[in-house]
Each structure stands twice: as C-alpha cells, then as structure tokens.
Design a protein around this motif. Structure first.
Motif, PDB file in Angstrom:
ATOM      1  N   PHE B 158       0.834  -1.210   0.000  1.00 47.61           N
ATOM      2  CA  PHE B 158       0.000   0.000   0.000  1.00 47.61           C
ATOM      3  C   PHE B 158       0.866   1.256   0.000  1.00 47.61           C
ATOM      4  CE2 PHE B 158      -3.529  -2.695   1.708  1.00 47.61           C
ATOM      5  CZ  PHE B 158      -4.383  -2.451   0.665  1.00 47.61           C
ATOM      6  N   TRP B 159       1.939   1.168   0.748  1.00 50.16           N
ATOM      7  CA  TRP B 159       2.875   2.299   0.848  1.00 50.16           C
ATOM      8  C   TRP B 159       3.335   2.714  -0.541  1.00 50.16           C
ATOM      9  CZ3 TRP B 159       5.125   4.788   5.177  1.00 50.16           C
ATOM     10  CH2 TRP B 159       6.281   5.522   4.925  1.00 50.16           C
ATOM     11  N   GLU B 160       3.705   1.727  -1.358  1.00 46.52           N
ATOM     12  CA  GLU B 160       4.159   2.058  -2.702  1.00 46.52           C
ATOM     13  C   GLU B 160       3.001   2.388  -3.622  1.00 46.52           C
ATOM     14  OE1 GLU B 160       6.909   2.789  -3.000  1.00 46.52           O
ATOM     15  OE2 GLU B 160       8.338   1.503  -1.978  1.00 46.52           O
ATOM     16  N   LEU B 161       1.844   1.787  -3.321  1.00 45.62           N
ATOM     17  CA  LEU B 161       0.680   2.032  -4.169  1.00 45.62           C
ATOM     18  C   LEU B 161       0.276   3.504  -4.110  1.00 45.62           C
ATOM     19  CD1 LEU B 161      -1.321   0.591  -5.989  1.00 45.62           C
ATOM     20  CD2 LEU B 161      -2.783   0.240  -4.018  1.00 45.62           C
ATOM     21  N   THR B 162       0.475   4.142  -2.964  1.00 41.39           N
ATOM     22  CA  THR B 162       0.087   5.557  -2.874  1.00 41.39           C
ATOM     23  C   THR B 162       0.905   6.407  -3.836  1.00 41.39           C
ATOM     24  OG1 THR B 162       1.677   5.909  -1.108  1.00 41.39           O
ATOM     25  CG2 THR B 162      -0.576   5.450  -0.447  1.00 41.39           C
ATOM     26  N   LEU B 163       2.098   5.930  -4.173  1.00 44.53           N
ATOM     27  CA  LEU B 163       2.941   6.746  -5.045  1.00 44.53           C
ATOM     28  C   LEU B 163       2.333   6.886  -6.432  1.00 44.53           C
ATOM     29  CD1 LEU B 163       6.555   5.529  -4.269  1.00 44.53           C
ATOM     30  CD2 LEU B 163       5.312   7.451  -3.333  1.00 44.53           C
ATOM     31  N   ILE B 164       1.666   5.824  -6.893  1.00 51.78           N
ATOM     32  CA  ILE B 164       1.254   5.825  -8.295  1.00 51.78           C
ATOM     33  C   ILE B 164       0.216   6.898  -8.606  1.00 51.78           C
ATOM     34  CG2 ILE B 164       0.209   4.400 -10.092  1.00 51.78           C
ATOM     35  CD1 ILE B 164       1.696   2.037  -8.658  1.00 51.78           C
ATOM     36  N   PRO B 165      -0.910   6.938  -7.861  1.00 53.29           N
ATOM     37  CA  PRO B 165      -1.839   8.030  -8.171  1.00 53.29           C
ATOM     38  C   PRO B 165      -1.216   9.419  -7.978  1.00 53.29           C
ATOM     39  CG  PRO B 165      -2.739   6.600  -6.435  1.00 53.29           C
ATOM     40  CD  PRO B 165      -1.433   6.031  -6.827  1.00 53.29           C
ATOM     41  N   MET B 166      -0.398   9.559  -6.945  1.00 53.82           N
ATOM     42  CA  MET B 166       0.212  10.865  -6.716  1.00 53.82           C
ATOM     43  C   MET B 166       1.150  11.236  -7.855  1.00 53.82           C
ATOM     44  SD  MET B 166       0.331  13.504  -4.931  1.00 53.82           S
ATOM     45  CE  MET B 166      -0.538  13.141  -3.426  1.00 53.82           C
ATOM     46  N   PHE B 167       1.899  10.233  -8.295  1.00 49.51           N
ATOM     47  CA  PHE B 167       2.800  10.451  -9.423  1.00 49.51           C
ATOM     48  C   PHE B 167       2.021  10.919 -10.650  1.00 49.51           C
ATOM     49  CE2 PHE B 167       4.775   8.619 -13.219  1.00 49.51           C
ATOM     50  CZ  PHE B 167       6.022   9.196 -13.156  1.00 49.51           C
ATOM     51  N   LEU B 168       0.905  10.249 -10.902  1.00 49.47           N
ATOM     52  CA  LEU B 168       0.110  10.623 -12.073  1.00 49.47           C
ATOM     53  C   LEU B 168      -0.529  11.995 -11.891  1.00 49.47           C
ATOM     54  CD1 LEU B 168      -1.504   7.192 -12.881  1.00 49.47           C
ATOM     55  CD2 LEU B 168       0.255   8.391 -14.167  1.00 49.47           C
ATOM     56  N   LEU B 169      -0.960  12.282 -10.661  1.00 49.50           N
ATOM     57  CA  LEU B 169      -1.571  13.589 -10.413  1.00 49.50           C
ATOM     58  C   LEU B 169      -0.575  14.696 -10.742  1.00 49.50           C
ATOM     59  CD1 LEU B 169      -3.506  13.179  -7.039  1.00 49.50           C
ATOM     60  CD2 LEU B 169      -4.456  13.619  -9.287  1.00 49.50           C
ATOM     61  N   ILE B 170       0.665  14.512 -10.282  1.00 48.36           N
ATOM     62  CA  ILE B 170       1.659  15.550 -10.546  1.00 48.36           C
ATOM     63  C   ILE B 170       1.983  15.588 -12.037  1.00 48.36           C
ATOM     64  CG2 ILE B 170       3.996  16.331 -10.067  1.00 48.36           C
ATOM     65  CD1 ILE B 170       3.797  14.994  -7.363  1.00 48.36           C
ATOM     66  N   HIS B 267       5.461  19.643  -4.216  1.00 53.08           N
ATOM     67  CA  HIS B 267       4.330  20.492  -3.854  1.00 53.08           C
ATOM     68  C   HIS B 267       4.094  21.607  -4.863  1.00 53.08           C
ATOM     69  CE1 HIS B 267       2.401  19.230  -0.308  1.00 53.08           C
ATOM     70  NE2 HIS B 267       3.499  19.173   0.418  1.00 53.08           N
ATOM     71  N   VAL B 268       5.182  22.251  -5.258  1.00 56.66           N
ATOM     72  CA  VAL B 268       5.017  23.395  -6.142  1.00 56.66           C
ATOM     73  C   VAL B 268       4.381  22.961  -7.458  1.00 56.66           C
ATOM     74  CG1 VAL B 268       6.268  25.136  -7.451  1.00 56.66           C
ATOM     75  CG2 VAL B 268       6.836  24.721  -5.083  1.00 56.66           C
ATOM     76  N   GLN B 269       4.726  21.770  -7.912  1.00 52.17           N
ATOM     77  CA  GLN B 269       4.212  21.339  -9.200  1.00 52.17           C
ATOM     78  C   GLN B 269       2.871  20.623  -9.098  1.00 52.17           C
ATOM     79  OE1 GLN B 269       5.572  22.443 -11.823  1.00 52.17           O
ATOM     80  NE2 GLN B 269       7.346  23.276 -10.745  1.00 52.17           N
ATOM     81  N   ALA B 270       2.566  20.091  -7.922  1.00 50.92           N
ATOM     82  CA  ALA B 270       1.358  19.271  -7.818  1.00 50.92           C
ATOM     83  C   ALA B 270       0.101  20.121  -7.953  1.00 50.92           C
ATOM     84  CB  ALA B 270       1.350  18.552  -6.467  1.00 50.92           C
ATOM     85  N   PRO B 271      -0.989  19.527  -8.426  1.00 47.91           N
ATOM     86  CA  PRO B 271      -2.270  20.245  -8.417  1.00 47.91           C
ATOM     87  C   PRO B 271      -2.733  20.413  -6.980  1.00 47.91           C
ATOM     88  CG  PRO B 271      -2.624  17.980  -9.019  1.00 47.91           C
ATOM     89  CD  PRO B 271      -1.134  18.172  -8.964  1.00 47.91           C
ATOM     90  N   THR B 272      -3.711  21.298  -6.775  1.00 51.08           N
ATOM     91  CA  THR B 272      -4.117  21.628  -5.410  1.00 51.08           C
ATOM     92  C   THR B 272      -4.514  20.393  -4.616  1.00 51.08           C
ATOM     93  OG1 THR B 272      -4.907  23.695  -6.279  1.00 51.08           O
ATOM     94  CG2 THR B 272      -5.626  23.120  -4.093  1.00 51.08           C
ATOM     95  N   ALA B 273      -5.359  19.563  -5.227  1.00 54.75           N
ATOM     96  CA  ALA B 273      -5.818  18.388  -4.482  1.00 54.75           C
ATOM     97  C   ALA B 273      -4.643  17.493  -4.139  1.00 54.75           C
ATOM     98  CB  ALA B 273      -6.840  17.617  -5.319  1.00 54.75           C
ATOM     99  N   GLY B 274      -3.704  17.374  -5.056  1.00 56.24           N
ATOM    100  CA  GLY B 274      -2.524  16.558  -4.799  1.00 56.24           C
ATOM    101  C   GLY B 274      -1.734  17.094  -3.622  1.00 56.24           C
TER     102      GLY B 274
END
Lengths: 758, 549
Positions: B158-170, B267-274
């Motif tokens: 799960f720890w690594e799974l969180t990276l994937i959506p966040m990666f895509l969001l950014i 943070h600077v590059q991520a969208p607000t929700a991210g």
C-alpha cells in the motif's frame, strides 16, 4: 444635535435584552457566577455572526441604517457582558456572595493525560487541564474596567467609524474584530489557569493585529500590525516557556492548585526558588511585551495606525492591562506571609527598574511628539510603567514580609490601573473627536483627497479649539488632569501612593530602589509638562490653520460616552478613595468601610510619616505647578479675540497666556531633541539588526538548501546515471514505463522471497 | 457473529471499495460507447464524490461506535477488537490480510476519509475530471490501506501504491516543471522505501515460525505477532541497523531534514488536491509507520537513538523555519513549513512522555487539517492569479475577501495561535519537552517567532499593502484580466477545514482523549521497559541533558 436624537431609538431594543440578565436570577434561579460564562461566550458567538451577516448584507441599506453595519449587535453583546459583570459586582459588594477572594467554576476538561515520572513509572493520577472561571477582587476590577470601557468605546465607534466614508462597507469587519478583542480580554481576566490566561492573551494579540491593520491597504498600517504582533509574540514565547517551567514545578497551571500553597510543588516537595525565579522572569518578559515596556515597547506608538477607537481599546480597556494583570497575579508567589517563597526580591527589583526606565523614557519622548495620538501613546507607556514600578515595589515588600506596605503599594497600583484606564479611554475618545471633526472640517474646506497634504492628527494644525469643541475640551482637560495627578482628581489618589511607597522602599529598606524612585518622581513633573502641552497646543492659543475655524462638535454617538467618562474621571477617583479602594483592591479588608472626607484628605496631603509627606508635596509641586507652567510658557496663549470658551476651560486658556512666552526653537534643534523625535533610535536599531542578520541569513539558508542539500541529491542522481548507461536508457520519462518498472521490481522481490523460502 | 460479523469487514470495505470503483471509473470511458462516454465526466465525479462521502460517513460512524467498536489502545497489546478473519493472501511467504484500527491509526483513517471529498470539492472543476476524481479515489484506498493493515508486506504494498496516483496527479495535472517534479518525487521516495523494505525483510527472517501460517518456512509478516515476540532480533547491532533502515524510509516520507528536498518540488508542481493530500495524509504515513513499526518493535533502539531523533527533529524544525523565511514562492514556503512542523513530531516522540507522544499524534492530526487549508489557499492563488510569487501582487484582500479570510485563518492556525488545533499539539509537545530536556526547549520555542515572521510577512506582501484602497497591485501574470474571488466549491472546502481547525482547537478532547490513553498504554507497555537504555547514551549527551535540566 437633531440627527443625534434621531438615532438613539436604535438602542431601545437593547434595553429588554439587558433586563434579561437580572431576570435570569429569578427565572432560572441562576447565580451571578453561573452566568459569568456569558461574559465570554456572548461576544465569542457575536464575532462570527457579525462577520457572516455583515458579509451577506454588505451593501444593504437597512443593515447600514438600522444595524449600523453591525454596531448595534456588537454593543448589544457587550452590553450583556457589562450587565453580567455589574451583577457579579453588586453581589460581591453587597456581600451576598461569600467567596473569600476566589471562586472557581470548572466547565470542561480541555485535555487530560498521564505522566511518566523520573523513576519510569506512570503517575497513577491522571493530570487534567481544564477550563473554568476564577474571580477575585483584582479580576473583578479589571473585568469591570474592560466591560465598561469596551461598551462605551463601541458606542463611540458608531459615531466615529460609521460617519467616515472610507470605512463604508467595512465596518462589519471592524465590529466583529472589536467584539473578538473584547472577548479576549474578558476571557483572560476570567481564566482560572495560567494556560487559559495565555490562550486569551494570544487571541488579543491576533485581534490587535487585525485591528491595527484595519486599513490594510496602507503600507504603514500593514507594517505596524505586523510589528505589533511580532513584538508581542517575542514576549509571548518567553511567557510560554515560563508556563512550562511553572507546570513542571507545580504539575498544574490552574490558580487553584498553585495559589493554594506556592511554596510546595508537585509531590509536596519544596519549590526551588531559583527555578521559580526563572519561571516568573519569563512570565514577566511576556508582560513586558504585551504592556509595551522597555525594551519591547516599539510596537505601541506604531499601533496608532489603527482607527482611534482601536487605540482607545488597546490602550485603555484591554491589551496593555493584560501585562499588568499577569504581574498582579504573581503576588501569591511573593507573599511570604502566606506560603510565598522567599528569595525572589531580585525579580521584584527588576520589575521596578523596567518600570522606572520606561516611565522616564516614554515621558521624554512624549515631549517632542506633535501627533496628538502619539503623545497619548507615550503617556500610556509611561503610566503603565508607573503601575509596573508600583507592582515591583509591592512584590518586593511582599517578599520581604512588609505586609502592610505591600498591600498599600499593590492597591495603589491597581487603583492607578483603574484611574488610568478611565482617563485614557476618555482621552483617546476625545482625541478621536478632535481628529474626526478636524478631518471633516478639512474635507468641507477642500474636496476630499485633492492631493493637499494635511494631517488631521498633527497638533501644529490645531490650536484655539476650546471655543469650538467645549465638551471635548472639558473632557480632555479632566483626562489630562487625571493623568498629571492634579490633587483630588482621578490619578492623583493612586499615583501619590505609588511614588510614596517606592520612596519608602528606597529610603527605609533597599537602596537599589532609589533608581526607579528618582525616575518616577522626575516623570511626574514631565507628565505635567507634556500633558499640558498637548492640551494647550490643541485647545489654547490662536488657530494655527484655517481649518480650525470650521470645526464643529456635531457627530452623533460621540458626546455621551465622553460625558460619562468625564464624570467618572473627575469624581470617581475621589469617591473610590473615600470608599477605601486601595484597601479593597489589595484584599486588605473584607468589607468596605467608608472613610470620612477629612480623614481621607488628611491621609493624602498630611500623612504622619514625614518622608511620605515631603515626597507627596514634591510630587504635587512638580506635576501640578512646575510642569504645566513650563508648558504654558511655551505653548499657552489666549484665544483669538471675540472667541469665548465655557468655564472653566476659558479660565484655563486665559491663565495659560499669563506666564509669558518662551521660544524653544533652539532647543528643538538640539541633538537630544533629534534623538527623542527618532524615539531614541530603538526602532532603527532593531530594524538594522533584523535587516542585517535575520533576513540575509534566511536567504542564505534558502540558497544552501536549494544548492547544497538538493545539489548533493542531484549529484548522486547524475553520477549513478553516468555509472549505468543501462539504467539511463530505461528512464524514458514516460509514466507508463515507470509504473512498469515498479511492477517488475515488486515482482522480482516476490520471486526473490519465494526463492529464499524454497 | 452479529455486530462482530458486521464490524469485521468494515475496514476492508473502506479500503477495497474506492480502489475498485476508481479503477472501474477509469476504465469506463474505454468500455462505453462513444456518445455515452463524452457525457460521462460529470457522472464520474458525482459517483466519486458519493463514494468518498460514504466512506467519510462510515468512518464517522466508526468513531461514534455506531457500527463496530474500536478498542483505542488495543493493537500494541497484541490484540484488537475490530478484527477480521485473517486469511492468507500469498500463503507461500506468509502474507496475510489482517486489518485493525486503534487510536494511532484511526485519526489518520478519519482524516483521509475527510480530506478526499474536500480535495475533490476544491478541484471540482478540474480538467479531465473523469480521470482526476477516480484517481483520488484510488489514492484514498491506498492511503487507508497503509493505515489499516497489520501485515508488513501489505503495508509495503500500500505504501508504494500511494505513489502511483500521486505520481500521475503531478505528471498530468501539475505545473510547468511537472515532469521533473514527478520523477523526483517517485524516485526519491521509492529509493528511500527500498531501505525500509530491506529492514522489513530482515525482520521477516527473524520471526518465530508459526506452523499454521501457510508459508513453507513458517515466517510471517504479522505485525502483531512481531510485537508480541520478545527480542525479535537478538543481535543488538543488527537491531540498530534495522531501526536505522526503517528510519531512513520513514524520515524521507515525513520528511525530515536532510532528506526533505523532494517535498518542495513536488508540492510546487502538484495540483491543489494533490498538495492537500500530500501534506495532509502522505507525510503522516512516515510518522505513523515510525511509531507503528520502528518504535513499537524496537523500543530499545528508539531509546538509544533519542539524541538522533532530537537532532533530526530540531534540524527540521529550526532549519525548516529559517529556509521558509528565505522563500519567495508561496507554495514552497508552505511546503517548508510542513517540514518544520513535522520536526515537532520527532521531538514529541523523543520525550517518551505520554503527553509528548499524544502531542505528536495530535500534531499529525492537526497538521492534517491545517496544511490542506494552506495548500488550498496557495492553490487558489495559482488558480485565480496565476502566480505564487510573494510580492508580485499587493492588496488582494480588496478583490478576494474570502480568499484573504481563509488565508488569514490558515496562516494563523499554522503559526500556532491558541483556540486552533495546532496550538494544542505544540503546547503538549513543548511541555513534555521541557520536562525531559529543560532549556533545550528554547530552540523550538524561539522558532515560533520565526514561524510567525514568515507567515505574517507573506501575508503582508500579498493580501495587504497597496497604495490605493480600491485597486491594489495585480500580478503581471493576470494579463489585465479582472481578478476574481474563489469559487463556491473552493470556498466550501476551505470553510469546512477552517471550522474543523477551530473546533478541534477549542474542544481538542474529541480526539485527544483516545490519543492520550493510547500514549499512556504505549509508554507503559512498550517503552518503559526500554528506558534503561538511556544509560547507553554517549557521555557528552548525558552531560548536556543534565546541564540543560
């Protein structure tokens, strides 16, 4: 005043609301203490109400006319606070409620936790930080001052704020923040622990930030707001650490636990007076920040950037008294007569020293100020310093077991707080009235904002207003007399006591006390000078600009608060002195006893002790005769021919012209004057230090973080990339490939584990 | 059965539902006929929001005990009430599906359930919403998975799974430099968690075999069993080594100086929700994992390394605050302030006092409410004024009163103003810190002044100060456009966060009570026995502590 009559019916709906309070007693059978929570909760709930409703109905006419953009709601909620306070006060004075100094009501447990002792066992008793109410004679007095003045200042604001077009559609923000500010003060006074005292203390810090920066678009206002918040924040942080130490010593921060027996800490061990010294010293640093004492005084003059009612609020009713209240709360630690801890005299001397230095410094800076509000600001600083000196002396006496002298010094200090608050609240309102009318007259003469540079607060534009603004001039005269300490009026009764006790300490016990004693004695004379100077520059002499000829006292809502406070300032001190206010405030006696008039007068003017008598008369001569006469020589003068002012102002104005004139042109160009005008360069020094150390250091660290720390990471990345061309080829930059890589990686781990197991 | 049976699957349902719904919603447009698919965008976000709200409702009901009952102090004692049928997932290596919740994880679960709908609301009109909102749902499932699972293998998954959506969001919704930021974010945190994985594997091979577990060697990833096993790794050197490996993984996530530099870029590059989720929940994963795994299983090592923890905490706190002062980008500043606040968590844990640990837990929670508010405000600046440069605009309060109001509230909450959530945590941690380490507390306390300075300065230079009350200085990036205030959905989201900040500031006991009792249990069951390891501190450290006291 036609407009005036027209508007007061707006207040009528409030009357049944205020009557509700006594009704609670009969309907709900509520005790006045049980209702005490209303003092805080009502304004707290009013804050969001005004803010939200005001935002919704911002441009609505009914909102503006009927509700004064929230002013009526604000005064209603402050009225409830005031009437509950009065209810408690009446119960207290009439002896209906027998609470020997203290009453506690516990509301709810804020947080609770267990405690690991140093022998690594959990303390079986769960520790609780609760929320409750604590009332004794000190808090009751300050509570009355706060509720009463907040109420009157709010009343005044409806004239001052709502008639100024620049505030239009913004006043709801003003009233909301005003109410929150008042709530902070009420809460601080009622808090039953040092922690909650600190919490409300910080709320006041926030509100001062919001209100000083009310005109947020003004560069100076935004700067002043930040300066006020940060300067007090420095003090607050030390105060916070002081609280941690106190907590460590007593295992609690509630007054009930600590004041029960301050000499024994948690687990009944005797408290180390050295540790307690540090705790109280840090607490005092917090008080220094909040009450604008040297060296954290720089924010107070700048705080004049806020609207004038805010100045009155900060300087008289609320914020600056907070520091005094905190120091007054330290008495049980010092009082060796009841469980206090010996060995804290040095702290008392520090407090008296800070007071003496500030009193003298502020008074000398006030000499050269031309802005009417700035003079008042420095006089606030100076008068607060008197109270600090008095408290320092009182604490010193307490700590050396001179119980009687301590009680007098303490009572005099608290009484001076009362007198000063009433007089200063009124002075600020009166100065607001002057500024307001001068500003209007100027706008009337020249179209508003025609680029003509005119400062309505500058006394060099005034002069001769005595005939134009009789009520304001009278009010300001009594206020100034109270601050100067003219015999029989307001501040005289208390200031005399502070000076006499300080000298007593110096002469009879502690030579170090000579330092503050001499300083505050000199300051008494200086006060006579700068307060007279302010009054004379504003009201006496011939008009110094044509604007003055068009000034009229016409704004509604302003007169009544001024008149009420004038009466209190003029007579209140004397009456309370008759009733033995000093004894009452120092808890010397449980019941009020009325002294005879002659007895009181004799006590004030011809005390038995020769030293005290001598000091008393020197003070009177310095402050009442020498100071004002010098001021008259420089700034006094009769009105223009044909102008007549009502008595007794007319008499004063004429009198001020009789002492001849003295040119001070030379003196005002001297280096000393220059230094004073630059506030003795404290602001410049602080600013220089900050701009040369803190800001470059921060920028350097930001650079360091970006270049060095992140740079190292990037280096590792690029080196490893160079080292492995294979990997280089894989980093295609497309998300799909990376997910694939992650998946492959994960899979290989699975295989690996499986392989190991197999 | 009955209540037990119902409660048994709630946590699993909470985790699995969003992941599956998210994946289905992502795939829908491919499956559906084209004319239906074009209108599917709005339906997608409504469904996503519905699911997210449903999970929030379940989480709230769990809190009130309406469904299921959680024993707030249970897990570390080796048992927990909210249990399920543990079943084997990968029996050959002993991976199980085993979940539970206590006062350490529950506030985080509730926080996740709260922040997902709010971040959806704030970015209600996001471009390509049919992908955006389902991704957030997947994110929710992954985050919840981290907090509920009691199996270290699944924890890592799960720890690594969180990276994937966040990666895509950014990568998809990010700013101009999004590619670099996404890459950096992914590789940086992935690398760090590999260290953690090695640590977990070493622990795995030291577990006492449980015969029925299914794996051939009998080793298992069961966290509860590992906690129960005395002296999991007998060799002291190896124990410390594993502890350090775990710390690297967790400290990078938190993030702590000196491994924090991925955060500002992300943070600077991520969208607000991210950003909101990153700061609100993902950073807390580090602190959560540290407490749940490193401290719980290796209390002796933790006690030995207290000086290191203090050093890391102080470095993050003080250095982070100073770096904040030097920032010119609003979002970068807020990001560094997160680093600074996370430092307090280490300090709270280092006190080893129930008060300090409860303060650290409350800090995790409070920061989880306040920092999303900060990022929502920063995001709104980006969205409506197209710039984040502090000083490129002035007097914005006139044009955007609501935005300025939220900014004021968030900024004040974050600088530790009383009656807001952050203050409770700060005071608790610092009191405990004074009791243990004496005058050293001056360092974090004085940092509070720095914190106040950068927050107030940034406010003064954006929303205040202009020559003209009716104009202000608009940023060049607006290109003469008329400035707007925030939209209704941004406003609502920020309002909820603001109200919660004040609510938990005035009535902290809502969550504090469970955290406090958890900490007491934690200290008395886990830490007390390890306390004698303080003797192993370096003599100079001992001397320093004595002097400061």
């Amino acid at each position: 005043m036609g407009q005036n009559k027209h508007e007061y019916p707006l207040l009528y709906p409030l009357i049944p609301l205020l009557l509700l309070v006594p009704l609670m007693k009969f309907i709900f059978g509520m005790d006045s203490f049980e209702a005490a929570f209303l003092i805080v909760v009502v304004p707290l709930l009013t804050f969001p109400t005004i803010l939200i409703v005001g935002q919704i109905f911002n441009k609505n006419d009914t909102w503006k006319e009927k509700y004064k953009e929230g002013g009526i709601i604000a005064i209603g909620s402050l009225g409830i606070s005031l009437s509950v306070t009065l209810w408690i006060l009446i119960d207290y004075l009439s002896g209906t409620l027998h609470f020997s100094n203290l009453t506690v009501i516990e509301w709810f447990q804020w947080i609770s936790f267990d405690f690991l002792q140093s022998d690594y066992t959990i303390n079986p008793e769960r520790r609780i930080i609760g929320v409750g109410i604590w009332i004794d004679s000190i808090s009751l007095m300050i509570l009355f001052v706060a509720t009463f003045l907040c109420f009157l200042i709010c009343w005044f604001s409806m004239g001052y704020m709502n008639t100024d077009p620049i505030n239009e559609d913004r006043n709801h923000r003003f009233y909301a923040e005003f109410v929150l500010f008042s709530m902070g003060m009420f809460g601080m006074v009622l808090a039953d622990s040092f922690l909650w005292l600190f919490i409300f203390w910080e709320i006041m810090g926030l509100c001062s930030y919001l209100l000083i920066g009310f005109y947020y678009w003004k560069v100076s206002a935004a700067y002043a707001a930040k300066k006020a918040f940060l300067t007090t924040r420095i003090g607050d942080v030390f105060l916070m650490v002081g609280l941690f130490i106190l907590y460590d010593i007593y295992g609690s921060l509630s007054f009930e636990v600590i004041f029960e027996d301050p000499s024994t800490g948690v687990a009944g061990a005797l408290v180390d007076s050295n540790q307690l010294f540090w705790a109280l010293l840090l607490l005092f640093v917090g008080a220094v920040g909040k009450s604008a004492q040297f060296p954290l005084h720089v924010w107070l003059p700048d705080a004049m950037e806020g609207p004038t009612p805010v100045s009155a609020l900060i300087h008289a009713a609320t914020m600056v008294n907070a520091g005094l209240y905190l120091v007054a709360r330290m008495v049980p630690f010092f009082d060796v007569h009841h469980h206090g801890l010996a060995g804290l005299e040095n702290l008392a001397i520090i407090i008296a020293f800070i007071g003496g230095i500030t009193a003298f410094m502020a008074a000398s800076i006030a000499f050269v100020q031309n802005d009417i509000k700035k003079v008042l600001a420095y006089s606030t600083m100076s008068q607060l310093a008197y109270i600090f000196t008095g408290l320092g002396v009182a604490l010193w006496f307490y700590n050396t077991d001179h119980h009687h002298a301590a009680a007098i010094a303490f009572g005099a200090s608290m009484f001076h707080l009362f007198n000063h608050a009433m007089a200063k609240g009124m002075l600020f309102m009166a100065s607001g009235s002057v500024i307001h009318e001068v500003h209007h007259a100027h706008d009337h003469l020249h179209d508003a904002g025609d680029g003509h540079d005119f400062d309505p607060q500058d006394m060099r534009n005034m002069g001769g207003l005595a005939s134009k603004m009789p009520i304001t001039a009278t009010a300001m005269m009594f206020g100034s007399m109270s601050i100067i300490g003219v015999p029989l009026i307001g501040g005289f009764w208390s200031k005399e006591g502070i000076i006499a006790e300080t000298w007593k300490a110096a002469l009879e016990e502690e030579p170090l006390m000579f330092f503050p004693a001499i300083l505050i004695l000199a300051t008494a004379g200086m006060t006579g000078f700068y307060m007279s100077r302010m009054w004379l520059m504003t009201f006496a002499g011939e008009p110094k600009s044509d604007v003055v000829n068009h000034v009229h006292e016409s704004t509604p809502w302003i007169r009544e608060p001024l008149l009420i406070l004038t009466a209190i300032t003029a007579l209140g001190g004397f009456i309370l002195a008759l009733f033995g206010a000093i004894d009452f405030l120092s808890n010397n006696t449980d019941h009020l006893k009325m002294h005879g008039i002659l007895e009181t007068l004799e006590h004030a003017f011809l005390p038995e002790d020769l030293n005290t008598r001598l000091i008393g008369w020197i003070t009177i001569v310095l402050s009442f005769i020498i100071g004002p006469i010098l001021a008259s020589r420089v700034h006094g003068g009769s009105l223009k021919d044909g102008e007549k002012a009502i008595q007794p102002i007319g008499f004063l104005v004429t009198l001020s012209g009789k002492f001849g004139t003295q040119d001070v042109e030379e003196l005002s160009k001297s280096q000393l004057s220059e230094a004073l005008q630059n506030r003795l360069y404290f602001d410049n020094m602080y600013e220089y230090v900050i701009s040369k150390t803190i800001i470059p250091f921060a920028s350097m660290l930001a650079w360091f973080d970006r270049t060095i720390i992140d740079g190292i990471i990037k280096q590792i990345e690029s080196k490893s990339v160079l080292g492995s061309l294979q990997v280089r080829r894989v980093t295609t930059g497309s998300a799909r490939d990376y997910i694939l890589m992650a998946a492959v990686g994960m899979l290989s781990i699975f295989v690996l584990i499986w392989g190991v197991n197999a | 059965m009955g209540g037990e049976c119902l409660s048994l699957d709630i946590l699993t349902i909470m985790t699995i539902t969003p992941i599956f719904t998210g994946i289905i919603l992502l795939l829908m447009p491919q499956i559906l006929p084209k004319d239906v698919a074009t209108n599917f965008e709005k339906v997608t976000r409504n469904i996503s929001m519905g699911i997210a709200l449903g999970i929030l409702l379940i989480a709230t009901m769990l809190f009130f005990g309406t469904i299921g009952s959680i024993d707030w102090t249970a897990i570390m004692q080796g048992d927990y009430v909210l249990k399920n049928d543990q079943f084997s997932l990968i029996s050959s290596i002993g991976v199980q599906w085993k979940v539970g919740a206590d006062a350490l994880s529950f506030p985080m679960i509730w926080l996740t359930a709260l922040l997902i709908p709010i971040s959806m609301l704030v970015e209600w009109d996001a471009k390509r919403g049919h992908l955006f909102h389902p991704l957030l749902l997947i994110m929710e499932g992954a985050l919840l998975g981290v907090f509920i699972t009691l199996d270290l293998f699944m924890f890592y998954v799960f720890w690594e799974l969180t990276l994937i959506p966040m990666f895509l969001l950014i990568l998809v919704w990010g700013g101009d430099d999004r590619k670099y930021a996404a890459m950096k974010f992914f590789i940086y945190t992935f690398t760090a968690s590999v260290f953690m994985l090695i640590g977990i594997l070493i622990m795995y091979f030291h577990t006492t075999p449980i015969p029925g577990i299914g794996s051939m060697s009998g080793h298992h990833f069961d966290l509860v069993a590992m906690t129960g096993q005395t002296n999991l790794i007998p060799s002291e050197g190896l124990r410390h080594f594993v502890w350090i490996l775990l710390l690297i993984g967790f400290a990078t996530k938190m993030p702590s100086v000196p491994v924090h530099t991925w955060l500002p870029d992300a943070h600077v590059q991520a969208p607000t929700a991210g950003s909101m989720l990153l700061a609100g929940v993902m950073l807390k994963m580090g602190a959560y994992g540290f407490l749940r795994i490193a401290v719980t299983i290796f209390p002796e090592s933790t006690v030995v390394f207290i000086p290191l923890l203090i050093f890391l905490g102080m470095a993050s706190l003080v250095y982070g605050a100073w770096v904040c002062m030097g920032q010119t980008n609003l979002k970068r500043m807020v990001a560094y302030s997160s680093v600074s606040h996370m430092g307090l968590i280490f300090l709270g844990i280092a006190t080893m006092q129930p008060l300090g640990i409860a303060g650290a837990l409350f800090m995790m929670f409070a920061h989880g409410i306040i920092s999303p508010l900060l990022f929502a405000v920063a995001g709104a600046f980006k969205h409506h004024y197209h710039t984040l440069e502090i000083g490129s605009m002035r007097g914005i309060a006139h044009h955007s009163p609501y935005l300025s109001g939220h900014m004021m509230l968030g900024w004040m909450a974050s600088l530790g103003l009383p009656l807001m959530a952050g203050f409770v945590a700060e005071v608790a941690i610092l009191i405990a810190f004074w009791i243990e380490f004496g005058w050293l507390v001056m360092l974090p306390a004085l940092t509070l002044i720095i914190t106040a300075t950068y927050y107030l300065t940034s406010m003064q230079k954006t929303i205040f100060e202009s020559d003209d009350p009716h104009q202000g200085k608009l940023p060049d990036s607006l290109h003469g456009e008329k400035p707007r205030d925030i939209t209704w959905h941004e406003n609502t989201g920020m309002f909820i966060l603001g109200i919660l900040t004040i609510l938990f500031g005035i009535f902290p006991f809502i969550f504090w009570d469970m955290m406090s009792s958890w900490s007491t249990g934690f200290v008395s069951d886990v830490l007390i026995d390890a306390m004698h390891n303080k003797d192993k501190w370096n003599s100079s450290v001992k001397w320093l502590v004595e002097v400061l006291k």
